[in-house]
Scaffold this motif. Structure first.
Motif, PDB file in Angstrom:
ATOM      1  N   MET A   2     -70.640  44.986  45.838  1.00  0.00           N
ATOM      2  CA  MET A   2     -69.237  45.310  45.808  1.00  0.00           C
ATOM      3  C   MET A   2     -68.882  46.124  47.039  1.00  0.00           C
ATOM      4  O   MET A   2     -69.526  47.114  47.328  1.00  0.00           O
ATOM      5  CB  MET A   2     -68.922  46.115  44.547  1.00  0.00           C
ATOM      6  CG  MET A   2     -67.746  45.630  43.799  1.00  0.00           C
ATOM      7  SD  MET A   2     -67.446  46.755  42.413  1.00  0.00           S
ATOM      8  CE  MET A   2     -66.832  45.573  41.281  1.00  0.00           C
ATOM      9  N   LYS A   3     -67.841  45.705  47.705  1.00  0.00           N
ATOM     10  CA  LYS A   3     -67.433  46.371  48.930  1.00  0.00           C
ATOM     11  C   LYS A   3     -66.834  47.750  48.654  1.00  0.00           C
ATOM     12  O   LYS A   3     -67.285  48.757  49.180  1.00  0.00           O
ATOM     13  CB  LYS A   3     -66.414  45.498  49.663  1.00  0.00           C
ATOM     14  CG  LYS A   3     -66.415  45.673  51.145  1.00  0.00           C
ATOM     15  CD  LYS A   3     -65.501  44.656  51.783  1.00  0.00           C
ATOM     16  CE  LYS A   3     -65.896  44.446  53.227  1.00  0.00           C
ATOM     17  NZ  LYS A   3     -65.038  43.500  53.894  1.00  0.00           N
ATOM     18  N   ASN A   4     -65.809  47.811  47.821  1.00  0.00           N
ATOM     19  CA  ASN A   4     -65.149  49.064  47.457  1.00  0.00           C
ATOM     20  C   ASN A   4     -65.185  49.236  45.944  1.00  0.00           C
ATOM     21  O   ASN A   4     -64.239  48.866  45.253  1.00  0.00           O
ATOM     22  CB  ASN A   4     -63.687  49.072  47.924  1.00  0.00           C
ATOM     23  CG  ASN A   4     -63.568  49.133  49.422  1.00  0.00           C
ATOM     24  OD1 ASN A   4     -64.337  49.827  50.070  1.00  0.00           O
ATOM     25  ND2 ASN A   4     -62.624  48.398  49.966  1.00  0.00           N
ATOM     26  N   PRO A   5     -66.267  49.782  45.415  1.00  0.00           N
ATOM     27  CA  PRO A   5     -66.321  49.938  43.956  1.00  0.00           C
ATOM     28  C   PRO A   5     -65.205  50.873  43.485  1.00  0.00           C
ATOM     29  O   PRO A   5     -64.844  51.812  44.195  1.00  0.00           O
ATOM     30  CB  PRO A   5     -67.702  50.535  43.702  1.00  0.00           C
ATOM     31  CG  PRO A   5     -68.132  51.122  44.990  1.00  0.00           C
ATOM     32  CD  PRO A   5     -67.427  50.357  46.076  1.00  0.00           C
TER      33      PRO A   5
END
Length: 142
Positions: free
Chosen positions: A1-4
């Motif tokens: 995930m890039k931006n959790p």
């Protein structure tokens, strides 16, 4: 995930959620029994798709009506004791109402800083959402 996603501040423990649900069931059930009513709803379910669609609807239409939509207020209600409401007549419901503030122009913001600090209110120009799936009977337990 890039931006959790960040963990929400409003999370509660499962144990506390269970206690809230038990308390509600005990109090609501005793009221219904005392009045000779049928078993009431104790949970309401909306799909993610329904909620996402409603959020999109209120953001889009709120902006058209000149509002900065900033939340959703959840109201408890009771369906009228009317046969047109079928099995839901007299039972608890939960409906959602968008909240926000009227968008202000830059001039208005400068003129009235105090107004910018006021709390959000229900947006009357947008329709509330209702008709989730209710948890009854038998009642659901958390």
């Amino acid at each position: 995930m890039k931006n959790p996603p960040s963990k929400p501040n409003q999370l509660i423990t499962k144990e506390f959620a269970r206690q809230l649900n038990v308390n509600y069931n005990k109090k609501r059930a005793s009221l219904a029994t005392a009045k000779g009513q049928k078993e009431d709803a104790n949970a309401i379910w909306y799909s993610l798709e329904e909620l996402e669609n409603y959020i999109h609807y209120i953001k889009t239409n709120g902006a058209k009506d000149g509002y900065n939509v900033d939340g959703i207020r959840f109201y408890f209600g009771v369906y009228p004791d009317d046969e047109k409401h079928g099995e839901k007549a007299g039972l608890t419901t939960l409906f959602l109402v968008p909240t926000g503030k009227k968008a202000q122009t830059d001039t208005a913001k400068i003129q009235s800083f105090a107004m910018a600090q006021e709390s959000s209110s229900d947006i009357q120009s947008l329709e509330p959402m209702n008709y989730g799936n209710i948890g009854r009977p038998p009642s659901l337990s958390y």
